[in-house]
Design a protein around this motif. Structure first.
Motif, PDB file in Angstrom:
ATOM      1  N   ASP A 117      41.460  29.407   5.825  1.00  0.00           N
ATOM      2  CA  ASP A 117      40.327  28.504   5.602  1.00  0.00           C
ATOM      3  C   ASP A 117      39.534  28.995   4.387  1.00  0.00           C
ATOM      4  O   ASP A 117      38.810  29.991   4.468  1.00  0.00           O
ATOM      5  CB  ASP A 117      39.468  28.502   6.879  1.00  0.00           C
ATOM      6  N   ILE A 118      39.693  28.288   3.271  1.00  0.00           N
ATOM      7  CA  ILE A 118      39.081  28.763   2.020  1.00  0.00           C
ATOM      8  C   ILE A 118      37.557  28.682   2.077  1.00  0.00           C
ATOM      9  O   ILE A 118      36.860  29.599   1.611  1.00  0.00           O
ATOM     10  CB  ILE A 118      39.649  27.980   0.819  1.00  0.00           C
ATOM     11  N   ALA A 119      37.013  27.615   2.652  1.00  0.00           N
ATOM     12  CA  ALA A 119      35.551  27.505   2.739  1.00  0.00           C
ATOM     13  C   ALA A 119      34.976  28.633   3.591  1.00  0.00           C
ATOM     14  O   ALA A 119      33.929  29.205   3.265  1.00  0.00           O
ATOM     15  CB  ALA A 119      35.153  26.144   3.304  1.00  0.00           C
ATOM     16  N   ALA A 120      35.679  28.969   4.670  1.00  0.00           N
ATOM     17  CA  ALA A 120      35.205  30.063   5.532  1.00  0.00           C
ATOM     18  C   ALA A 120      35.280  31.401   4.793  1.00  0.00           C
ATOM     19  O   ALA A 120      34.397  32.250   4.936  1.00  0.00           O
ATOM     20  CB  ALA A 120      36.035  30.114   6.813  1.00  0.00           C
ATOM     21  N   MET A 121      36.343  31.568   3.988  1.00  0.00           N
ATOM     22  CA  MET A 121      36.451  32.815   3.216  1.00  0.00           C
ATOM     23  C   MET A 121      35.349  32.899   2.168  1.00  0.00           C
ATOM     24  O   MET A 121      34.779  33.964   1.929  1.00  0.00           O
ATOM     25  CB  MET A 121      37.831  32.922   2.578  1.00  0.00           C
ATOM     26  N   THR A 130      28.732  26.190   1.343  1.00  0.00           N
ATOM     27  CA  THR A 130      30.164  25.892   1.443  1.00  0.00           C
ATOM     28  C   THR A 130      30.374  24.685   2.352  1.00  0.00           C
ATOM     29  O   THR A 130      29.555  24.413   3.236  1.00  0.00           O
ATOM     30  CB  THR A 130      30.969  27.075   2.021  1.00  0.00           C
ATOM     31  N   ALA A 131      31.461  23.976   2.112  1.00  0.00           N
ATOM     32  CA  ALA A 131      31.806  22.835   2.972  1.00  0.00           C
ATOM     33  C   ALA A 131      33.283  22.538   2.828  1.00  0.00           C
ATOM     34  O   ALA A 131      33.892  22.849   1.796  1.00  0.00           O
ATOM     35  CB  ALA A 131      30.991  21.606   2.564  1.00  0.00           C
ATOM     36  N   THR A 132      33.859  21.956   3.860  1.00  0.00           N
ATOM     37  CA  THR A 132      35.205  21.384   3.774  1.00  0.00           C
ATOM     38  C   THR A 132      35.075  19.893   4.036  1.00  0.00           C
ATOM     39  O   THR A 132      34.449  19.497   5.026  1.00  0.00           O
ATOM     40  CB  THR A 132      36.145  22.013   4.808  1.00  0.00           C
ATOM     41  N   VAL A 133      35.627  19.075   3.120  1.00  0.00           N
ATOM     42  CA  VAL A 133      35.515  17.618   3.276  1.00  0.00           C
ATOM     43  C   VAL A 133      36.905  17.003   3.252  1.00  0.00           C
ATOM     44  O   VAL A 133      37.832  17.538   2.626  1.00  0.00           O
ATOM     45  CB  VAL A 133      34.623  17.005   2.171  1.00  0.00           C
ATOM     46  N   ARG A 134      37.035  15.847   3.943  1.00  0.00           N
ATOM     47  CA  ARG A 134      38.366  15.248   4.127  1.00  0.00           C
ATOM     48  C   ARG A 134      38.473  13.796   3.674  1.00  0.00           C
ATOM     49  O   ARG A 134      39.570  13.267   3.606  1.00  0.00           O
ATOM     50  CB  ARG A 134      38.768  15.338   5.616  1.00  0.00           C
ATOM     51  N   THR A 135      37.347  13.160   3.407  1.00  0.00           N
ATOM     52  CA  THR A 135      37.403  11.764   2.952  1.00  0.00           C
ATOM     53  C   THR A 135      36.730  11.652   1.594  1.00  0.00           C
ATOM     54  O   THR A 135      35.940  12.514   1.201  1.00  0.00           O
ATOM     55  CB  THR A 135      36.687  10.813   3.936  1.00  0.00           C
ATOM     56  N   LEU A 136      37.036  10.551   0.911  1.00  0.00           N
ATOM     57  CA  LEU A 136      36.464  10.323  -0.417  1.00  0.00           C
ATOM     58  C   LEU A 136      34.940  10.225  -0.353  1.00  0.00           C
ATOM     59  O   LEU A 136      34.246  10.788  -1.204  1.00  0.00           O
ATOM     60  CB  LEU A 136      37.073   9.043  -1.013  1.00  0.00           C
TER      61      LEU A 136
END
Lengths: 187, 171
Positions: A117-121, A130-136
């Motif tokens: 998990d790059i955002a967690a790292m 930091t955030a992880t997003v999945r939609t446009l």
């Protein structure tokens, strides 16, 4: 979400900011949307786009610097996340397009395909936002907020493992380098 | 610790006189005084690295943005930076100024430093990186200035080897 659509969605925000990209699909897709003199494409040296962004951000603290990174690239320079976090330049917006593969060299999976998990790292390294997003829509919102946040951010955008048909463009590497340098020194 | 403070000062002053305002570094014994001088100097930006290759990217960015920089590293850090040097600094014609502590020369007592010492000069030649040794205080200022001049006119990396006779006072 396709990376090309994500780049197109935020392209209007890239007018007067410094942009550094990694090689391969990211560079080719951004050029296909429209090259600008404030865009630099690091067409090798995997892992160092984020370090170049840090160097520019420290040298020009008044300019916003956007780095378009990838999962394969940042995985080669995870220590660099700790260096970004250590100096946490307020003007650096770090985006990682994570397609969970090395797309331009056969599509073999990276470690994010099996849960890394790059955002967690980045957060664990000390990156304040930091955030992880999945939609446009999520990506556009997160990028727009990161541009206004005034603090170092790493936004991981999960994208489909699809890219352009070809990676070589008609922009010569050194032409890009000297044009970008000239833009930086006159803006 | 018999690392020469006086000669470290001579090197640091040469960098300052050359307009260097950003230094990236990974600590190693011979570099401790130089790193502290950079840390204590409000005119200098010191970037502490996790691994030396990052410094290539940082210096490339700083150069394009108009800030003169130098990398401080051990020769093993140079070995660890080769891809960045080739496919960032050389591919994109960046005038990188590398100060490399030359461990593993004659007089080296640490067994773990000896292999890297044996390949340092051959690797620099293989990469076509011009280099010169700094082994006496009286030529440091001139050689640093000339190295910077060549790096800037050629738009290519250059290296200065920080030698035992300059850095270490035990002989």
């Amino acid at each position: 979400m396709k990376r090309a659509d994500a780049l197109a969605a935020v392209y209007p925000q890239l007018g007067d900011v410094v942009v550094v990209t990694i090689m391969g699909a990211v560079a080719a897709e951004l050029q296909s949307i429209g090259h600008r003199p404030n865009f630099f494409y690091l067409q090798h040296a995997m892992g160092l786009a984020s370090s170049m962004g840090l160097g520019i951000a420290l040298a020009r603290p008044e300019k916003t610097v956007v780095v378009f990174d990838g999962d394969g690239s940042i995985l080669m320079n995870l220590g660099g996340l700790t260096t970004l976090a250590r100096y946490r330049p307020k003007n650096l917006v770090h985006v990682v397009f994570d397609n969970e593969s090395l797309l331009s060299v056969g599509g073999f999976p990276t470690a994010t395909a099996t849960g890394s998990d790059i955002a967690a790292m980045a957060a664990a390294a000390g990156v304040p936002r930091t955030a992880t997003v999945r939609t446009l829509d999520e990506f556009t919102k997160a990028f727009t907020e990161a541009m206004r946040a005034g603090e170092l951010s790493t936004t991981v955008a999960k994208v489909e493992a699809v890219g352009p048909a070809a990676f070589v463009t008609d922009l010569a590497l050194l032409e890009n380098r000297f044009e970008f340098q000239r833009w930086l020194r006159t803006h | 610790m018999p690392v020469s403070t006086a000669n470290s000062r001579v090197i640091y002053d040469a960098l300052k006189n050359g307009g260097i305002r950003l230094v990236s570094a990974l600590p190693e014994t011979w570099l401790v005084h130089l790193i502290r001088m950079a840390e204590d100097d409000p005119e200098m930006t010191l970037v502490r690295l996790a691994k030396e290759e990052e410094g290539v990217g940082i210096s490339a960015g700083a150069h394009l943005a108009g800030v003169k920089s130098a990398m401080l590293m051990q020769n093993h850090g140079f070995l660890a930076s080769v891809n960045g040097i080739v496919s960032c600094a050389q591919l994109y014609r960046i005038p990188l100024l590398m100060l490399i502590s030359y461990r593993g020369e004659f007089g080296e007592r640490d067994p773990w430093q000896t292999e890297g010492g044996g390949v340092t000069e051959d690797l620099l030649r293989a990469l076509r990186i011009p280099f010169v040794s700094l082994d006496r205080a009286d030529h440091v200022a001139t050689r640093v200035r000339k190295a910077q001049t060549l790096a800037q006119s050629a738009n290519r990396p250059v290296a200065l080897l920080l030698c035992r006779d300059l850095m270490w006072e035990e002989g």
